[in-house]
Write an enzyme that holds these catalytic residues in place. Structure first.
Site, mmCIF file in Angstrom:
data_model
loop_
_atom_site.group_PDB
_atom_site.id
_atom_site.type_symbol
_atom_site.label_atom_id
_atom_site.label_comp_id
_atom_site.label_asym_id
_atom_site.label_seq_id
_atom_site.Cartn_x
_atom_site.Cartn_y
_atom_site.Cartn_z
ATOM 1 N N LYS A 54 0.755 -1.343 0.057
ATOM 2 C CA LYS A 54 0.376 0.162 -0.057
ATOM 3 C C LYS A 54 0.675 1.464 0.176
ATOM 4 O O LYS A 54 2.282 1.542 0.272
ATOM 5 C CB LYS A 54 -0.938 -0.068 1.453
ATOM 6 C CG LYS A 54 -1.872 1.482 1.261
ATOM 7 C CD LYS A 54 -3.435 0.304 0.431
ATOM 8 C CE LYS A 54 -4.406 1.395 0.872
ATOM 9 N NZ LYS A 54 -5.396 0.774 -0.293
ATOM 10 N N GLY A 63 -24.757 2.724 -1.676
ATOM 11 C CA GLY A 63 -23.586 3.442 -3.050
ATOM 12 C C GLY A 63 -23.156 2.195 -4.262
ATOM 13 O O GLY A 63 -23.966 1.196 -4.977
HETATM 14 P P1 NAD Z 1 -19.416 4.487 -1.970
HETATM 15 O O1 NAD Z 1 -18.869 6.122 -1.682
HETATM 16 O O2 NAD Z 1 -20.098 3.983 -3.343
HETATM 17 O O3 NAD Z 1 -20.416 4.529 -1.864
HETATM 18 C C1 NAD Z 1 -21.001 4.369 0.341
HETATM 19 C C2 NAD Z 1 -22.167 4.418 0.115
HETATM 20 O O4 NAD Z 1 -22.546 4.498 2.074
HETATM 21 C C3 NAD Z 1 -23.207 5.967 0.537
HETATM 22 O O5 NAD Z 1 -24.133 6.262 -0.761
HETATM 23 C C4 NAD Z 1 -23.038 7.255 1.693
HETATM 24 O O6 NAD Z 1 -23.618 7.294 1.632
HETATM 25 C C5 NAD Z 1 -23.553 5.641 2.148
HETATM 26 N N1 NAD Z 1 -22.715 5.861 4.234
HETATM 27 C C6 NAD Z 1 -21.945 6.801 4.532
HETATM 28 N N2 NAD Z 1 -21.978 6.681 5.766
HETATM 29 C C7 NAD Z 1 -22.909 5.567 6.352
HETATM 30 C C8 NAD Z 1 -23.346 5.369 7.164
HETATM 31 N N3 NAD Z 1 -23.459 5.357 8.994
HETATM 32 N N4 NAD Z 1 -25.030 4.935 7.750
HETATM 33 C C9 NAD Z 1 -25.614 4.073 5.708
HETATM 34 N N5 NAD Z 1 -24.482 4.935 4.813
HETATM 35 C C10 NAD Z 1 -24.025 5.180 5.159
HETATM 36 O O7 NAD Z 1 -17.995 3.468 -1.358
HETATM 37 P P2 NAD Z 1 -18.540 2.119 -2.127
HETATM 38 O O8 NAD Z 1 -17.574 2.191 -2.874
HETATM 39 O O9 NAD Z 1 -19.476 1.407 -2.390
HETATM 40 O O10 NAD Z 1 -17.873 1.228 -0.600
HETATM 41 C C11 NAD Z 1 -18.476 1.254 0.515
HETATM 42 C C12 NAD Z 1 -17.767 0.078 1.355
HETATM 43 O O11 NAD Z 1 -16.838 -0.711 0.709
HETATM 44 C C13 NAD Z 1 -16.936 0.912 1.445
HETATM 45 O O12 NAD Z 1 -16.417 0.535 3.162
HETATM 46 C C14 NAD Z 1 -15.359 0.024 0.441
HETATM 47 O O13 NAD Z 1 -13.959 0.101 1.418
HETATM 48 C C15 NAD Z 1 -15.515 -0.377 0.528
HETATM 49 N N6 NAD Z 1 -14.949 -1.477 -0.533
HETATM 50 C C16 NAD Z 1 -15.598 -1.511 -1.904
HETATM 51 C C17 NAD Z 1 -14.623 -2.288 -2.535
HETATM 52 C C18 NAD Z 1 -15.178 -1.844 -4.090
HETATM 53 O O14 NAD Z 1 -14.466 -2.222 -4.928
HETATM 54 N N7 NAD Z 1 -15.598 -0.319 -4.216
HETATM 55 C C19 NAD Z 1 -13.998 -3.223 -2.338
HETATM 56 C C20 NAD Z 1 -13.500 -3.352 -1.981
HETATM 57 C C21 NAD Z 1 -14.385 -2.575 -0.056
#
Ligand code: NAD
Length: 355
Positions: free
Chosen positions: A81, A185
């Protein structure tokens, strides 16, 4: 002052490099936890840290996390990282990105970088002008792997939830199974759509209430406020927003036999895996269930390195193996009495030659 390599976060990292480029003002840390299975792969974070020690801790923890995630996903990649220490005004210049690209290039392929918090696709394209060791670049052409990892992460979580429902509830289908989703999201929204197709009963929640409401209307789902979602009585709670939600208070509120979702670092502290198990809640270790995105990104990179077209069917096939990995973790956990997170960590350590 204690040397940081005696602290537990250091965890025998193979290499930790501090990069300083006076001209551009770049200060970055590149941490390579393990290259046992292949080049250390993991994104670059751009973040302002009030205290520089925090940047080092973040780099070390995230780097080890990538080692475990890549190993458990069956990828021929190690874990690393990078963290760029953003100035207080978070200004990011092309010169900084170029200097960072040079630092990655100088490692000769031991480290392969990608996007992370604070680094967008355009930034990675800029880095890729200075080094070939970049994954997750925009892809062109139908049937190609790579691009936005969100839908692939969602696909893996969908398979993982089905596996958990089979394992814990003895049901082969999620039809009529009540799943509460925190965060709608890129990942949570994708999971909800896939589950809705199978007839699952969904309750959706997002701090962006209109986002959750729009998706609920599209899918015929219910909604809950972001304060209430963790207490919803359901068959599966799927966290897809924030990390560290599984703390003493969070776990006490849960009214579900299963926690399975994509958010990174869901357990607030190491012992919270045990607290979940003691409550009889089946936990899908986050880095095992959420590996779909890294599988896509890694296969895109490896194909490009080999001068071959990337193959989305291979990505889907590998994501389809996530349930087997989870079932192995749960079976070992049942047999040993250790919580699934502890079992998964040990399996990952064995895979990277540190058993
Ligand atoms: P994103 O930003 O598209 O979506 C996250 C959503 O969570 C947003 O709509 C936000 O408004 C909402 N949110 C934030 N705080 C909240 C709360 N307290 N209660 C309810 N909703 C809340 O992000 P993403 O890409 O969907 O990622 C989501 C999670 O998955 C993160 O923890 C990220 O680290 C993890 N993740 C994502 C990926 C990927 O491929 N995008 C891969 C591995 C892990």
């Amino acid at each position: 002052m204690t040397a940081f390599w005696t602290e537990s976060d250091f965890d025998d990292h193979e290499l930790v490099q501090l990069v300083r480029d006076r001209q551009s003002g770049l200060i970055a840390i590149i941490a390579l936890h393990s290259t046992h299975l292949g080049p250390a792969a993991g994104g670059t974070r751009f973040w302002h840290y009030a205290e520089p020690g925090e940047a080092m801790r973040d780099a070390l923890r995230l780097s080890r996390g990538m080692s475990y995630k890549n190993a458990m996903a069956g990828l021929p990649m190690g874990g690393g990282k990078a963290v760029i220490l953003a100035p207080a005004d978070k200004s990011k210049t092309p010169q900084m990105l170029a200097a960072f690209g040079d630092a990655v290039e100088a490692l000769g392929g031991q480290y392969v970088t990608a996007e992370d918090v604070g680094i967008g696709e355009g930034d990675m394209v800029a880095v890729s002008r200075r080094t070939e060791y970049v994954s997750g670049l925009p892809v062109s052409g139908e049937g190609a792997a790579g691009g936005d990892p969100g839908p692939f992460t969602a696909m893996g979580i969908y398979h993982g939830i089905r596996a958990a429902v089979r394992y814990k509830l003895g049901k082969d289908s999620v039809e009529g199974v009540h799943i509460a989703i925190q965060g709608t999201g890129s990942v949570g929204g994708g999971v909800a759509r896939l589950l809705a197709k199978d007839g699952a009963r969904l309750t959706l929640s997002d701090i962006n209430e209109s986002r959750a409401a729009a998706l609920a209307e599209e899918l015929g789902a219910a909604t809950a406020s972001s304060d209430a979602i963790m207490g919803v009585s359901c068959d599966v709670f799927s966290p897809n927003a924030l990390g560290a939600i599984l703390d003493d208070q969070g776990i006490a509120r849960l009214d579900t036999p299963i926690v399975a979702g994509g958010a990174n670092n869901q357990l607030a502290r190491a012992h919270h895996g045990k607290v979940l198990a003691e409550r009889g809640i089946l936990y899908a270790p986050d880095y095992v269930i959420n590996a779909g995105g890294i599988i896509s990104v890694a296969l895109e990179y490896l194909a490009r390195r080999n001068g071959e077209p990337s193959d989305i069917n291979e990505v889907r096939k590998r994501i389809g193996h996530i349930p087997e990995r989870l079932e192995e973790v749960w079976r070992k956990s049942d047999a040993s009495g250790e919580s699934p997170d502890v079992v998964a960590d040990r399996m990952a350590q064995e895979l990277i030659g540190r058993g």
